[in-house]
Design a protein around this motif. Structure first.
Motif, PDB file in Angstrom:
ATOM      1  N   ASN A 204      56.192  49.575 -45.215  1.00 38.19           N
ATOM      2  CA  ASN A 204      54.934  50.312 -45.090  1.00 38.19           C
ATOM      3  C   ASN A 204      55.035  51.773 -45.499  1.00 38.19           C
ATOM      4  O   ASN A 204      54.029  52.483 -45.505  1.00 38.19           O
ATOM      5  CB  ASN A 204      54.368  50.183 -43.661  1.00 38.19           C
ATOM      6  N   GLY A 205      56.238  52.226 -45.874  1.00 38.00           N
ATOM      7  CA  GLY A 205      56.388  53.575 -46.401  1.00 38.00           C
ATOM      8  C   GLY A 205      56.761  53.583 -47.864  1.00 38.00           C
ATOM      9  O   GLY A 205      57.089  54.624 -48.426  1.00 38.00           O
ATOM     10  N   ALA A 206      56.697  52.404 -48.512  1.00 39.76           N
ATOM     11  CA  ALA A 206      57.082  52.273 -49.910  1.00 39.76           C
ATOM     12  C   ALA A 206      55.853  51.996 -50.761  1.00 39.76           C
ATOM     13  O   ALA A 206      54.792  51.602 -50.255  1.00 39.76           O
ATOM     14  CB  ALA A 206      58.093  51.136 -50.075  1.00 39.76           C
ATOM     15  N   PHE A 207      55.994  52.183 -52.083  1.00 35.47           N
ATOM     16  CA  PHE A 207      54.904  51.810 -52.980  1.00 35.47           C
ATOM     17  C   PHE A 207      54.767  50.289 -53.041  1.00 35.47           C
ATOM     18  O   PHE A 207      53.674  49.775 -53.255  1.00 35.47           O
ATOM     19  CB  PHE A 207      55.152  52.381 -54.378  1.00 35.47           C
ATOM     20  N   MET A 208      55.879  49.574 -52.900  1.00 38.21           N
ATOM     21  CA  MET A 208      55.852  48.114 -52.849  1.00 38.21           C
ATOM     22  C   MET A 208      55.925  47.711 -51.379  1.00 38.21           C
ATOM     23  O   MET A 208      56.965  47.862 -50.742  1.00 38.21           O
ATOM     24  CB  MET A 208      57.034  47.525 -53.627  1.00 38.21           C
ATOM     25  N   ASP A 209      54.803  47.230 -50.833  1.00 33.66           N
ATOM     26  CA  ASP A 209      54.776  46.965 -49.392  1.00 33.66           C
ATOM     27  C   ASP A 209      55.185  45.542 -49.023  1.00 33.66           C
ATOM     28  O   ASP A 209      55.314  45.222 -47.845  1.00 33.66           O
ATOM     29  CB  ASP A 209      53.403  47.279 -48.810  1.00 33.66           C
ATOM     30  N   SER A 210      55.395  44.677 -50.026  1.00 34.49           N
ATOM     31  CA  SER A 210      55.839  43.318 -49.732  1.00 34.49           C
ATOM     32  C   SER A 210      57.147  43.035 -50.450  1.00 34.49           C
ATOM     33  O   SER A 210      57.419  43.590 -51.521  1.00 34.49           O
ATOM     34  CB  SER A 210      54.790  42.288 -50.169  1.00 34.49           C
ATOM     35  N   ARG A 211      57.936  42.155 -49.857  1.00 37.00           N
ATOM     36  CA  ARG A 211      59.224  41.813 -50.460  1.00 37.00           C
ATOM     37  C   ARG A 211      59.031  41.157 -51.828  1.00 37.00           C
ATOM     38  O   ARG A 211      59.820  41.398 -52.750  1.00 37.00           O
ATOM     39  CB  ARG A 211      60.001  40.886 -49.524  1.00 37.00           C
ATOM     40  N   GLU A 212      57.986  40.348 -51.969  1.00 37.28           N
ATOM     41  CA  GLU A 212      57.735  39.675 -53.243  1.00 37.28           C
ATOM     42  C   GLU A 212      57.501  40.686 -54.357  1.00 37.28           C
ATOM     43  O   GLU A 212      58.058  40.558 -55.458  1.00 37.28           O
ATOM     44  CB  GLU A 212      56.539  38.729 -53.115  1.00 37.28           C
ATOM     45  N   GLU A 215      60.803  42.578 -55.115  1.00 42.33           N
ATOM     46  CA  GLU A 215      61.758  41.758 -55.858  1.00 42.33           C
ATOM     47  C   GLU A 215      61.325  41.585 -57.314  1.00 42.33           C
ATOM     48  O   GLU A 215      62.160  41.575 -58.217  1.00 42.33           O
ATOM     49  CB  GLU A 215      61.936  40.404 -55.178  1.00 42.33           C
ATOM     50  N   GLU A 216      60.019  41.461 -57.538  1.00 44.11           N
ATOM     51  CA  GLU A 216      59.524  41.357 -58.915  1.00 44.11           C
ATOM     52  C   GLU A 216      59.893  42.608 -59.703  1.00 44.11           C
ATOM     53  O   GLU A 216      60.386  42.527 -60.840  1.00 44.11           O
ATOM     54  CB  GLU A 216      58.007  41.161 -58.917  1.00 44.11           C
ATOM     55  N   LEU A 217      59.665  43.776 -59.099  1.00 45.34           N
ATOM     56  CA  LEU A 217      60.007  45.027 -59.780  1.00 45.34           C
ATOM     57  C   LEU A 217      61.511  45.156 -59.969  1.00 45.34           C
ATOM     58  O   LEU A 217      61.980  45.543 -61.048  1.00 45.34           O
ATOM     59  CB  LEU A 217      59.469  46.220 -58.986  1.00 45.34           C
ATOM     60  N   ALA A 218      62.278  44.834 -58.934  1.00 43.61           N
ATOM     61  CA  ALA A 218      63.739  44.947 -59.022  1.00 43.61           C
ATOM     62  C   ALA A 218      64.292  44.054 -60.125  1.00 43.61           C
ATOM     63  O   ALA A 218      65.145  44.476 -60.913  1.00 43.61           O
ATOM     64  CB  ALA A 218      64.379  44.598 -57.682  1.00 43.61           C
ATOM     65  N   ASP A 238      65.018  48.766 -46.816  1.00 47.73           N
ATOM     66  CA  ASP A 238      63.895  48.818 -45.881  1.00 47.73           C
ATOM     67  C   ASP A 238      63.279  50.215 -45.818  1.00 47.73           C
ATOM     68  O   ASP A 238      63.981  51.212 -45.685  1.00 47.73           O
ATOM     69  CB  ASP A 238      64.371  48.411 -44.488  1.00 47.73           C
ATOM     70  N   MET A 239      61.936  50.267 -45.908  1.00 48.96           N
ATOM     71  CA  MET A 239      61.215  51.524 -45.763  1.00 48.96           C
ATOM     72  C   MET A 239      60.048  51.327 -44.795  1.00 48.96           C
ATOM     73  O   MET A 239      58.909  51.679 -45.063  1.00 48.96           O
ATOM     74  CB  MET A 239      60.750  52.012 -47.145  1.00 48.96           C
ATOM     75  N   ASN A 240      60.361  50.762 -43.628  1.00 53.55           N
ATOM     76  CA  ASN A 240      59.373  50.623 -42.566  1.00 53.55           C
ATOM     77  C   ASN A 240      59.517  51.713 -41.505  1.00 53.55           C
ATOM     78  O   ASN A 240      58.878  51.650 -40.450  1.00 53.55           O
ATOM     79  CB  ASN A 240      59.476  49.238 -41.918  1.00 53.55           C
ATOM     80  N   GLU A 241      60.368  52.678 -41.795  1.00 57.20           N
ATOM     81  CA  GLU A 241      60.492  53.894 -40.993  1.00 57.20           C
ATOM     82  C   GLU A 241      61.185  54.922 -41.869  1.00 57.20           C
ATOM     83  O   GLU A 241      61.808  54.570 -42.880  1.00 57.20           O
ATOM     84  CB  GLU A 241      61.302  53.643 -39.718  1.00 57.20           C
ATOM     85  N   PRO A 242      61.064  56.217 -41.553  1.00 58.46           N
ATOM     86  CA  PRO A 242      61.754  57.218 -42.367  1.00 58.46           C
ATOM     87  C   PRO A 242      63.248  56.934 -42.412  1.00 58.46           C
ATOM     88  O   PRO A 242      63.848  56.514 -41.417  1.00 58.46           O
ATOM     89  CB  PRO A 242      61.457  58.530 -41.638  1.00 58.46           C
ATOM     90  N   LEU A 243      63.852  57.150 -43.577  1.00 55.93           N
ATOM     91  CA  LEU A 243      65.276  56.845 -43.712  1.00 55.93           C
ATOM     92  C   LEU A 243      66.132  57.907 -43.033  1.00 55.93           C
ATOM     93  O   LEU A 243      67.025  57.595 -42.253  1.00 55.93           O
ATOM     94  CB  LEU A 243      65.638  56.726 -45.192  1.00 55.93           C
TER      95      LEU A 243
END
Length: 436
Positions: A204-212, A215-218, A238-243
């Motif tokens: 929820n803190g990333a531009f890509m909010d879903s693993r799918e 993974e497509e971008l990666a 994981d970017m569901n909290e500040p790193l």
């Protein structure tokens, strides 16, 4: 080359040849392509996509639109990393000097903050005198002598990417995976890398909010980079909290120095940094395996060699010679600091990470327009990790602001961004998966 024919063919879902793509991008760099034609091309790619070979050709064409650095005769392997961006993601600041201390040369071309995510260049410009735009001679000198230099994209590196990105930004085509891939890699390929590690954030803190989506971008980035001749792997993190436990500019530099001094052991940030360092060392061929690479990275930290490399890089690029010894003498401090208190007892269960990043922007630590100045002193620090047990009234963060009103408003928001539960949340891995 007739631009409208290339646009028509891609609009109709046809596969473009490398020569067609190269000619179109070369004309774009020379401003022989109108903004309307570039926008139409971007929209055609957005809807029709690109094959792997087309995306490789696009990345190479944008690379070749400007200067391509060559490191002939370099004594060390040339390597780099790239993160897709997150909140409190200051990994590059520590990673470059760590792997430089382990024998790599890191010509790191970084960016400024984008949306709710912080920018490495903005953080470094918290340091008085630090030059993020050196000429090529100085850039090469620092990489050769120190082992790492973190700077911004120069006007000579991938100029076609800058023009196409500006058009994508105002035509709702930023999210296209082939265009993202080519944009990221054109700059990295122009830096003359031998190997690359990608940190693709998800949550929820990333531009890509879903693993799918992540993974497509990666997969796209890894396949295209390897197809372009650069040995590449990606980590989904994981970017569901500040790193880091801080989000901002000067506050993240302080966090960086604490990390290099060995004060952040056992944190999620340490896990991310060491994992990426190990990948870089293995990809570059200076470590036998990940275990060997991890040991080397930890030794660079414990021996203070990583801190020494960071200090030398800062000074070589114009910063104070004693910055690492006396950061408080140089970093700007916000006039107001306000603790954020837990509204009730329980476990920190979840976090609206994107909102925390936007709170830093609202304080003045980020931009709403490209021309906006940055207040390097503001931000949020002392962020507690999810899973921490807190009692009512206990501090969970500290807001650094330029006024009492700003501090009070942002502190109230930060308190709302955290869910406090009676049950401890399930542990989440920092590194979710590897693609390579």
């Amino acid at each position: 080359m007739i631009p409208q024919e290339i646009i028509r063919r891609k609009r109709d879902g046809e596969i473009l040849g490398a020569e067609e793509i190269s000619a179109f991008i070369a004309a774009l760099a020379k401003e022989e392509i109108t903004e309307g034609q570039a926008a139409a091309f971007a929209m055609a790619v957005f809807f029709r996509g690109m094959s792997r070979n087309e995306t490789v050709a696009l990345a190479l064409a944008m690379r070749d639109s400007g200067t391509v650095l060559k490191w002939d005769g370099a004594a060390r392997p040339i390597a780099d990393k790239h993160s897709t961006g997150g909140v409190g993601d200051n990994v590059s600041l520590m990673l470059a000097p760590i792997v430089a201390a382990c024998g790599l040369a890191v010509p790191m071309i970084s960016g400024r903050g984008l949306g709710h995510t912080g920018g490495t260049l903005d953080k470094l410009q918290s340091i008085p005198g630090y030059n993020v735009s050196p000429d090529e001679t100085l850039f090469r000198k620092v990489v050769d002598e120190v082992g790492c230099a973190i700077i911004g994209q120069t006007s000579d590196l991938a100029p076609a990417d800058r023009r196409l990105y500006a058009i994508r930004d105002v035509t709702a085509t930023v999210e296209s995976v082939p265009l993202i891939t080519a944009s990221i890699l054109s700059k990295k390929l122009a830096a003359g890398l031998g190997s690359l590690v990608l940190d693709v954030k998800v949550g929820n803190g990333a531009f890509m909010d879903s693993r799918e989506k992540a993974e497509e971008l990666a997969r796209s980035l890894v396949e295209v980079a390897n197809g372009a001749g650069v040995k590449t792997a990606a980590l989904l993190t994981d970017m569901n909290e500040p790193l880091a436990d801080a989000a901002g500019n000067a506050v993240e530099i302080v966090n960086c120095l604490d990390f290099l001094a060995g004060l952040k052991t056992g944190t999620r940030l340490e896990t991310a940094v060491i994992a990426q360092a190990a990948e870089m060392l293995v990809q570059a061929g200076v470590a036998l395996d990940l275990a060997d690479a991890e040991e080397s990275a930890r030794l660079a930290l414990s021996s203070s060699e990583a801190m020494e490399h960071f200090a030398r890089m800062v000074h070589a690029l114009g910063g104070p010679a004693d910055f690492c010894e006396r950061p408080d003498s140089y970093l700007q401090k916000a006039p107001v600091r306000l603790r954020v208190h837990a509204p009730h007892s329980g476990y920190l269960a979840s976090c609206q990470t994107r909102e925390l990043g936007l709170a830093v922007v609202e304080l003045g630590g980020g931009r709403t327009r490209p021309s906006d100045p940055i207040d390097h002193s503001v931000g949020i620090s002392d962020l507690l990790p999810l899973g921490t047990r807190v009692e009512e009234g206990e501090p969970i963060a500290t807001v650094h602001a330029k006024s009492e009103d700003d501090a009070a408003r942002i502190a109230a928001g930060v308190a709302r961004f955290y869910e406090i539960s009676e049950q401890a949340p399930a542990a989440r891995p920092v590194v979710i998966s590897r693609i390579g």
